[in-house]
Design an enzyme around this catalytic site. Structure first.
Site: not given
Length: 279
Positions: A126, A151, A222, A245, A254
């Protein structure tokens, strides 16, 4: 509320968004949120959506922030269940082709721009993670980068190859040495980290110079990393780890953009008897 979220290890961005939601509600009615009726809260959310022209995602953040306050701060579960979350409008994810990625690399004006785009594409990290990168996070022997305090306050490891290593070496040569405090300097001052806005500006300028008409942002790299990784036969479970994730369902998104190569035909019996010819 801020202290509660901080102790629960929520990301700074989440804390800011949730506090903004509660503060906006207080300012709108001039009273504490728990003194509002459900109809008043719904009217406030409609105002935020229609008058301020907020996206469904932003309105959803408002709802989540208000619900967090009712659920965890003032223990008003009756209000929580009566406030609906808006359906979030889904947009198609923009994915770059191989030729477009190469064209963007060739459109970079200097080594700083080249390094930004190469790291984004090679690792899928990110923008904030890129801003925080420091030289000591790189392990040149294992060709890995440790992403700390990502994150959700998590740490993960991503890999990189020889091509990125070469770009890093060239960047250090042009810069005049290995960075100390941050990997990518701002344009104004050495050893001061490039900001998210700076990364966004670099990507925007390179895209403009390239003539590519797609809506490309740092996050586009990304998405592109994820799809290209799957196209090269990468594991969906390893991709989940690389992307950071929490849920595999996020990574599975994806698959609809990927063209996963067919695996080699496998006969379980042939494999079994080949390993155990005496059966």
């Amino acid at each position: 509320m801020a202290n509660h979220m901080s102790l629960a290890n929520h990301a700074d961005a989440s804390i800011y968004s949730y506090l903004t939601a509660v503060k906006s509600l207080i300012v709108y009615y001039g009273k504490e949120p728990e003194q509002c009726t459900v109809d008043e809260i719904k009217a406030f959310l409609i105002h935020e959506r229609d008058k301020l022209n907020l996206s469904s995602s932003t309105v959803n953040l408002r709802v989540c922030g208000i619900k967090y306050y009712f659920r965890n701060v003032v223990n008003r579960l009756d209000l929580v269940v009566k406030i609906p979350n808006p359906r979030i409008q889904r947009y198609d994810t923009e994915i770059l082709t191989i030729s477009e990625v190469l064209h963007l690399f060739r459109s970079c004006r200097d080594m700083r721009q080249s390094l930004v785009l190469h790291i984004l594409y090679e690792t899928g990290i990110r923008s904030l993670e890129l801003c925080r990168l420091r030289p000591e996070q790189f392990d040149k022997h294992e060709s890995t980068i440790v992403i700390r305090n990502s994150k959700g306050k998590k740490t993960r490891t991503v890999e990189y190859g020889q091509s990125l290593r070469k770009v890093l070496v060239d960047y250090c040569k042009v810069r005049g040495g290995l960075p100390k405090n941050t990997l990518i300097d701002s344009y104004k001052e050495q050893d001061v980290a490039l900001t998210i806005r700076g990364i966004q500006w670099i990507v925007k300028e390179v895209v403009r110079r390239s003539g590519i008409k797609k809506n490309v942002s740092p996050h586009t790299f990304r998405h592109t990393f994820a799809v290209h990784y799957l196209n090269r036969g990468g594991s969906i479970f390893r991709l989940q780890q690389l992307m950071g994730h929490e849920y595999i369902t996020t990574t599975l998104h994806y698959l609809k953009y990927a063209s996963i190569p067919e695996s080699t035909r496998v006969s379980l019996l042939d494999h079994l008897y080949g390993e155990n010819p005496g059966i």
